[in-house]
Design a protein around this motif. Structure first.
Motif, PDB file in Angstrom:
ATOM      1  N   MET A  17       0.843  -1.189   0.000  1.00  0.00           N
ATOM      2  CA  MET A  17       0.000   0.000   0.000  1.00  0.00           C
ATOM      3  C   MET A  17       0.885   1.249   0.000  1.00  0.00           C
ATOM      4  N   ASP A  18       0.565   2.212  -0.830  1.00  0.00           N
ATOM      5  CA  ASP A  18       1.394   3.399  -0.991  1.00  0.00           C
ATOM      6  C   ASP A  18       1.107   4.429   0.100  1.00  0.00           C
ATOM      7  N   ARG A 135      -7.207  -2.353  -8.877  1.00  0.00           N
ATOM      8  CA  ARG A 135      -8.494  -1.707  -9.161  1.00  0.00           C
ATOM      9  C   ARG A 135      -9.475  -1.914  -8.013  1.00  0.00           C
ATOM     10  N   GLU A 136      -9.571  -3.135  -7.511  1.00  0.00           N
ATOM     11  CA  GLU A 136     -10.573  -3.421  -6.480  1.00  0.00           C
ATOM     12  C   GLU A 136     -10.189  -2.834  -5.128  1.00  0.00           C
ATOM     13  N   ILE A 137      -8.905  -2.729  -4.827  1.00  0.00           N
ATOM     14  CA  ILE A 137      -8.496  -2.042  -3.597  1.00  0.00           C
ATOM     15  C   ILE A 137      -8.881  -0.565  -3.683  1.00  0.00           C
ATOM     16  N   ARG A 138      -8.696   0.016  -4.856  1.00  0.00           N
ATOM     17  CA  ARG A 138      -9.085   1.416  -5.051  1.00  0.00           C
ATOM     18  C   ARG A 138     -10.599   1.575  -4.924  1.00  0.00           C
ATOM     19  N   GLU A 139     -11.366   0.661  -5.540  1.00  0.00           N
ATOM     20  CA  GLU A 139     -12.821   0.764  -5.518  1.00  0.00           C
ATOM     21  C   GLU A 139     -13.393   0.501  -4.128  1.00  0.00           C
ATOM     22  N   GLN A 140     -12.880  -0.506  -3.431  1.00  0.00           N
ATOM     23  CA  GLN A 140     -13.455  -0.911  -2.147  1.00  0.00           C
ATOM     24  C   GLN A 140     -12.965  -0.069  -0.979  1.00  0.00           C
ATOM     25  N   PHE A 141     -11.714   0.385  -1.034  1.00  0.00           N
ATOM     26  CA  PHE A 141     -11.129   1.061   0.119  1.00  0.00           C
ATOM     27  C   PHE A 141     -10.688   2.493  -0.176  1.00  0.00           C
ATOM     28  N   GLY A 142     -10.708   2.887  -1.433  1.00  0.00           N
ATOM     29  CA  GLY A 142     -10.285   4.240  -1.787  1.00  0.00           C
ATOM     30  C   GLY A 142      -8.801   4.464  -1.635  1.00  0.00           C
ATOM     31  N   LEU A 143      -7.993   3.391  -1.715  1.00  0.00           N
ATOM     32  CA  LEU A 143      -6.562   3.483  -1.458  1.00  0.00           C
ATOM     33  C   LEU A 143      -5.758   2.988  -2.655  1.00  0.00           C
ATOM     34  N   PRO A 144      -4.586   3.578  -2.878  1.00  0.00           N
ATOM     35  CA  PRO A 144      -3.710   3.098  -3.951  1.00  0.00           C
ATOM     36  C   PRO A 144      -2.845   1.936  -3.456  1.00  0.00           C
ATOM     37  N   ALA A 145      -2.535   1.025  -4.362  1.00  0.00           N
ATOM     38  CA  ALA A 145      -1.662  -0.099  -4.032  1.00  0.00           C
ATOM     39  C   ALA A 145      -0.740  -0.363  -5.207  1.00  0.00           C
ATOM     40  N   THR A 146       0.484  -0.748  -4.902  1.00  0.00           N
ATOM     41  CA  THR A 146       1.448  -1.131  -5.924  1.00  0.00           C
ATOM     42  C   THR A 146       1.660  -2.634  -5.858  1.00  0.00           C
ATOM     43  N   VAL A 147       1.759  -3.270  -7.024  1.00  0.00           N
ATOM     44  CA  VAL A 147       1.890  -4.719  -7.099  1.00  0.00           C
ATOM     45  C   VAL A 147       3.129  -5.086  -7.907  1.00  0.00           C
ATOM     46  N   GLY A 148       3.965  -5.941  -7.338  1.00  0.00           N
ATOM     47  CA  GLY A 148       5.087  -6.533  -8.048  1.00  0.00           C
ATOM     48  C   GLY A 148       4.833  -8.019  -8.209  1.00  0.00           C
TER      49      GLY A 148
END
Length: 402
Positions: A17-18, A135-148
């Motif tokens: 999570m950013d 996308r779903e973390i943004r939609e459900q929690f309103g938060l940005p996440a980075t994925v490697g």
């Protein structure tokens, strides 16, 4: 000679999570988005818990003393932390990860490894799943996440670091070494400032140079660390995602606004910290086999003292009694205390641990503490604490959670 790349069907993701604490605060204060923000207790002795990317441009970093962060970014807005809110949203995010895969290894409140190998048939290819998670973390929690995403844990973690903020980076198996060998050695897992300095003194500043250095030479110079780093430089990492990882330790500490010489104040703080640590142990379903006390004096000298318990515990009463004993063993102090802390160590799962105490008093206290846990969970705004601590707070309004 480089190991030959082996076929490996694993698909592992590292989700980070950013600027997590900052982003959670922005959920309720969106008007601050784009500003320089620091999350820290607003006192001269606190440290930065999180900083927005705008503040990071000024050189603000996590764990930096707040006083120095203010100098680096004088126009930054300092927001107080809300730890319980961070933990609650983290629990919801981890529960969401469980809908993606049953192999989730939580590393902290804001990052986790996910084994996506078994999810591909249901959810699509690695990149498709990674985009779905973001996308779903943004939609459900309103938060940005980075994925490697990669076939190795440490490469997935490096990939998420390189993709920040709010990005996705997939390193396919056939490009594993190509990716690694373009990196500075400081990008490697386990290479901190001191190790980097030692490697540089040996003529190694890149992962490629590390890989091309004969392993026996690294082993002679750096011991088992040299062997481990050489293997990582060639992409060797067989570690699997470990679901339901038990924390290695759980702790809490307090930095005082003013140095403390009064034993009564130290004992009261130890009691408060004992209840904080015990509540977290019970919440995690674990007990401690060992405890340690940490004291930092006014000149920054830091002492730690440890003890092994006769049986594992998650009782605040038992933890407090041991902390008092360790404090007393230190004898007369020549300086005032700047910081005091407790850490519960060698944790065991309550489901598999043996509670060998025959002390009914401790059992009664654990029952009472568990009841307080239930009250606090149901009524989060109700203050629950030992009566002595509640009295202390009424007498000193400045005494509160760090």
């Amino acid at each position: 000679m480089a190991p030959s790349p082996a076929a490996d069907p694993r698909v592992l993701a590292h989700v980070d999570m950013d600027a997590y604490y900052v982003e959670v605060e922005l959920l309720t204060q969106p008007e601050l988005r784009g500003r320089k923000i620091i999350v820290a207790a607003d006192s001269g002795r606190s440290v930065v818990l999180s900083a927005s990317y705008e503040a990071r441009v000024d050189g603000v970093r996590s764990a930096m003393p707040l006083s120095r962060a203010r100098q680096a970014s004088p126009h930054a807005i300092v927001l107080p932390p809300h730890m319980e809110r961070y933990r609650e949203i983290s629990r919801q995010i981890m529960a969401y990860f469980d809908t993606i895969t049953d192999a989730v290894e939580q590393l902290s409140v804001d990052e986790a490894f996910l084994d996506l190998t078994g999810s591909r048939r249901r959810l699509g290819g690695p990149e498709q799943i990674g985009q779905k998670i973001r996308r779903e973390i943004r939609e459900q929690f309103g938060l940005p996440a980075t994925v490697g995403i990669a076939d190795r844990k440490f490469i997935a973690k490096i990939a998420s670091t390189r993709a920040k903020p709010d990005g996705l980076l997939l390193v396919p198996p056939h490009r594993r070494l190509e990716f690694l060998h373009t990196l500075p050695v400081t990008a490697m897992w386990g290479v901190g400032a001191k190790t980097a300095q030692s490697l540089e003194a040996f003529g190694i500043t890149t992962v490629l140079q590390l890989a091309q250095t004969p392993e026996p030479a690294l082993r002679r110079r750096f011991g088992v660390t040299g062997t481990a780093l050489h293997r990582l430089a060639w992409g060797e990492d067989a570690r699997a995602v470990q679901p339901h990882r038990i924390e290695k330790s759980i702790g809490a500490e307090e930095t005082f606004a003013q140095d403390v010489a009064d034993d009564a104040v130290l004992r009261a703080e130890l009691l408060r910290l004992s209840h904080r640590v015990a509540a977290r142990l019970r919440e995690s379903g674990v007990s401690a086999q060992g405890l340690s006390l940490k004291l930092r004096y006014s000149d920054f000298e830091t002492l730690t003292r440890s003890a092994t318990l006769t049986h594992p515990t998650h009782s605040a009463l038992a933890i407090y009694a041991k902390m008092l004993a360790l404090l007393e063993k230190l004898g007369e102090r020549s300086q005032s205390v700047r910081l005091i802390g407790i850490r519960a160590e060698r944790l065991v799962d309550d489901a598999g641990g043996l509670q060998l105490s025959f002390d009914r008093t401790e059992t009664n206290w654990v029952d009472a503490e568990s009841a307080l846990d239930a009250v606090a969970k149901k009524f989060p705004h109700v203050q629950t604490a030992p009566a002595s601590l509640l009295r202390a707070r009424r007498e000193d309004p400045g005494l509160g959670d760090s």
